[in-house]
Design a protein around this motif. Structure first.
Motif, mmCIF file in Angstrom:
data_model
loop_
_atom_site.group_PDB
_atom_site.id
_atom_site.type_symbol
_atom_site.label_atom_id
_atom_site.label_comp_id
_atom_site.label_asym_id
_atom_site.label_seq_id
_atom_site.Cartn_x
_atom_site.Cartn_y
_atom_site.Cartn_z
ATOM 1 N N ASN A 111 0.808 -1.221 0.000
ATOM 2 C CA ASN A 111 0.000 0.000 0.000
ATOM 3 C C ASN A 111 0.841 1.271 0.000
ATOM 4 O O ASN A 111 0.313 2.360 -0.229
ATOM 5 C CB ASN A 111 -0.972 -0.002 1.185
ATOM 6 N N VAL A 112 2.144 1.166 0.248
ATOM 7 C CA VAL A 112 3.011 2.360 0.220
ATOM 8 C C VAL A 112 4.293 2.105 -0.566
ATOM 9 O O VAL A 112 5.282 2.810 -0.399
ATOM 10 C CB VAL A 112 3.364 2.848 1.650
ATOM 11 N N SER A 113 4.282 1.114 -1.440
ATOM 12 C CA SER A 113 5.520 0.749 -2.135
ATOM 13 C C SER A 113 6.029 1.859 -3.057
ATOM 14 O O SER A 113 7.241 2.116 -3.111
ATOM 15 C CB SER A 113 5.324 -0.546 -2.937
ATOM 16 N N THR A 114 5.125 2.545 -3.748
ATOM 17 C CA THR A 114 5.573 3.597 -4.676
ATOM 18 C C THR A 114 6.164 4.804 -3.942
ATOM 19 O O THR A 114 7.265 5.242 -4.286
ATOM 20 C CB THR A 114 4.424 4.024 -5.605
ATOM 21 N N PRO A 115 5.492 5.377 -2.939
ATOM 22 C CA PRO A 115 6.127 6.498 -2.228
ATOM 23 C C PRO A 115 7.423 6.106 -1.533
ATOM 24 O O PRO A 115 8.348 6.924 -1.441
ATOM 25 C CB PRO A 115 5.062 6.954 -1.230
ATOM 26 N N LEU A 116 7.525 4.877 -1.059
ATOM 27 C CA LEU A 116 8.789 4.443 -0.445
ATOM 28 C C LEU A 116 9.902 4.374 -1.483
ATOM 29 O O LEU A 116 11.024 4.821 -1.243
ATOM 30 C CB LEU A 116 8.621 3.080 0.234
ATOM 31 N N LEU A 117 9.606 3.834 -2.657
ATOM 32 C CA LEU A 117 10.616 3.779 -3.722
ATOM 33 C C LEU A 117 11.088 5.180 -4.083
ATOM 34 O O LEU A 117 12.295 5.427 -4.203
ATOM 35 C CB LEU A 117 10.038 3.082 -4.956
ATOM 36 N N VAL A 118 10.156 6.107 -4.254
ATOM 37 C CA VAL A 118 10.521 7.485 -4.608
ATOM 38 C C VAL A 118 11.406 8.094 -3.517
ATOM 39 O O VAL A 118 12.360 8.820 -3.813
ATOM 40 C CB VAL A 118 9.249 8.333 -4.840
ATOM 41 N N LYS A 119 11.117 7.782 -2.269
ATOM 42 C CA LYS A 119 11.943 8.266 -1.157
ATOM 43 C C LYS A 119 13.355 7.682 -1.236
ATOM 44 O O LYS A 119 14.357 8.402 -1.095
ATOM 45 C CB LYS A 119 11.290 7.882 0.174
ATOM 46 N N PHE A 120 13.461 6.386 -1.479
ATOM 47 C CA PHE A 120 14.762 5.713 -1.520
ATOM 48 C C PHE A 120 15.626 6.235 -2.668
ATOM 49 O O PHE A 120 16.856 6.331 -2.528
ATOM 50 C CB PHE A 120 14.585 4.203 -1.684
ATOM 51 N N LEU A 121 15.001 6.564 -3.792
ATOM 52 C CA LEU A 121 15.752 7.050 -4.946
ATOM 53 C C LEU A 121 16.572 8.292 -4.601
ATOM 54 O O LEU A 121 17.643 8.523 -5.170
ATOM 55 C CB LEU A 121 14.799 7.400 -6.099
ATOM 56 N N GLN A 122 16.065 9.083 -3.660
ATOM 57 C CA GLN A 122 16.685 10.372 -3.353
ATOM 58 C C GLN A 122 17.795 10.301 -2.320
ATOM 59 O O GLN A 122 18.446 11.308 -2.037
ATOM 60 C CB GLN A 122 15.603 11.337 -2.859
ATOM 61 N N VAL A 123 18.032 9.118 -1.757
ATOM 62 C CA VAL A 123 19.091 8.954 -0.750
ATOM 63 C C VAL A 123 20.364 8.528 -1.463
ATOM 64 O O VAL A 123 20.536 7.359 -1.822
ATOM 65 C CB VAL A 123 18.688 7.923 0.315
ATOM 66 N N GLU A 124 21.262 9.470 -1.667
ATOM 67 C CA GLU A 124 22.420 9.240 -2.527
ATOM 68 C C GLU A 124 23.310 8.099 -2.053
ATOM 69 O O GLU A 124 23.934 7.405 -2.862
ATOM 70 C CB GLU A 124 23.244 10.526 -2.637
ATOM 71 N N ASP A 125 23.405 7.886 -0.742
ATOM 72 C CA ASP A 125 24.280 6.839 -0.218
ATOM 73 C C ASP A 125 23.685 5.442 -0.336
ATOM 74 O O ASP A 125 24.368 4.451 -0.044
ATOM 75 C CB ASP A 125 24.635 7.126 1.245
ATOM 76 N N ILE A 126 22.430 5.341 -0.735
ATOM 77 C CA ILE A 126 21.871 4.026 -1.054
ATOM 78 C C ILE A 126 22.313 3.680 -2.468
ATOM 79 O O ILE A 126 21.819 4.237 -3.449
ATOM 80 C CB ILE A 126 20.335 4.012 -0.944
ATOM 81 N N ALA A 127 23.267 2.768 -2.571
ATOM 82 C CA ALA A 127 23.846 2.413 -3.869
ATOM 83 C C ALA A 127 23.196 1.172 -4.475
ATOM 84 O O ALA A 127 23.254 0.965 -5.692
ATOM 85 C CB ALA A 127 25.347 2.186 -3.734
ATOM 86 N N PHE A 128 22.602 0.340 -3.612
ATOM 87 C CA PHE A 128 21.986 -0.904 -4.080
ATOM 88 C C PHE A 128 20.632 -1.096 -3.388
ATOM 89 O O PHE A 128 20.470 -0.713 -2.231
ATOM 90 C CB PHE A 128 22.888 -2.110 -3.754
ATOM 91 N N MET A 129 19.695 -1.696 -4.095
ATOM 92 C CA MET A 129 18.400 -2.014 -3.491
ATOM 93 C C MET A 129 17.916 -3.362 -4.012
ATOM 94 O O MET A 129 18.114 -3.696 -5.186
ATOM 95 C CB MET A 129 17.352 -0.943 -3.828
ATOM 96 N N THR A 130 17.288 -4.111 -3.125
ATOM 97 C CA THR A 130 16.589 -5.334 -3.506
ATOM 98 C C THR A 130 15.192 -5.204 -2.929
ATOM 99 O O THR A 130 15.009 -5.247 -1.709
ATOM 100 C CB THR A 130 17.287 -6.581 -2.938
#
Length: 261
Positions: A111-130
């Motif tokens: 129910n919140v997967s899209t806003p969470l993804l958009v949030k994660f995209l903006q965190v520059e130090d997150i280099a990898f995601m699964t």
């Protein structure tokens, strides 16, 4: 062993139970990752394996009912009870000195997967995601089908290389959802065509471009920008205004943004 609390439908909880899927997700964490953050660990299904990977490891969980379960494999200092949508990941990564190649893992609440993804995209130090998504959402992030470009796909793939990792049927969860799921693997691009500094402007442009999928994009854009400027931008990009936005390639979307954004 402490029994897991009943899944909360209001929080979009579905507990992953398929061992092959669990192992596939955990194996996607790259060796070069400097730390791991798991969002929404729930009953520690992935957490137990991720905790063995010999990296700095923290979790962010909204549901306080999972505290005892998480303490079976984590220290209290590794557990952060907070709403992931409000949790300041940038500040947390700096505070804990997690480095610039953090791997984020999550069986995302649907129910919140899209806003969470958009949030994660903006965190520059997150280099990898699964990340695990409802298949319908995963197809909006990555698809090999023609004419499938979307606002979310363009936004995500501007900043990350993306590939499908696993298909996950309803039976892999307890309780089983009514939809299929998919796991995608992400690796941040070192030099995206549109920089993170322009994230908000790029996202705003994409919302306009993809606001009416069935209409010709020339008419859509002229509703938001000076018509003469739109005509010139389309000409310089080698694009016809009669095209629909979903037929564009990522490079064409990026170039059009640079001409208009």
């Amino acid at each position: 062993m402490i029994k897991a609390p009943r899944a909360d439908k209001d929080l979009g909880q579905h507990y992953l139970k398929d061992r092959k899927v669990i192992e596939g997700i955990c194996a996607d964490v790259p060796a070069e990752a400097t730390a791991i953050i798991e969002v929404g660990p729930g009953p520690a299904t992935l957490t137990t394996t991720l905790a063995t990977l010999q990296k700095k490891f923290y979790v962010v969980e909204k549901d306080l009912r999972f505290e005892e379960k998480l303490l079976e494999c984590l220290s209290r200092e590794q557990i952060n009870f907070a709403d992931a949508l409000e949790f300041d990941l940038d500040a947390f990564i700096d505070e804990k000195e997690l480095g610039s190649k953090v791997s984020l893992v999550s069986n995302l609440p649907y129910n919140v997967s899209t806003p969470l993804l958009v949030k994660f995209l903006q965190v520059e130090d997150i280099a990898f995601m699964t990340l695990m998504f409802q298949k319908e959402v995963a197809d909006k992030v990555f698809s090999r089908e023609k004419n499938s470009m979307s606002s979310l796909m363009a936004l995500t793939q501007n900043y990350f290389d993306c590939r499908p990792l696993l298909k996950v049927p309803p039976g892999a969860f307890l309780p089983p959802p009514r939809v299929d799921s998919a796991v995608l693997s992400f690796s941040r691009k070192p030099a995206p065509a549109v920089s993170l500094k322009e994230f908000d402007a790029f996202e705003s442009f994409l919302r306009k471009l993809f606001s009416q999928k069935r209409k010709q994009m020339g008419g859509i854009l002229k509703g938001h920008y000076e018509p003469a400027k739109v005509e010139l931008a389309l000409y310089e990009c080698g694009l016809s205004g009669t095209l629909r936005a979903e037929t564009l390639q990522l490079e064409e979307v990026q170039l059009l943004y640079k001409k208009l954004g």
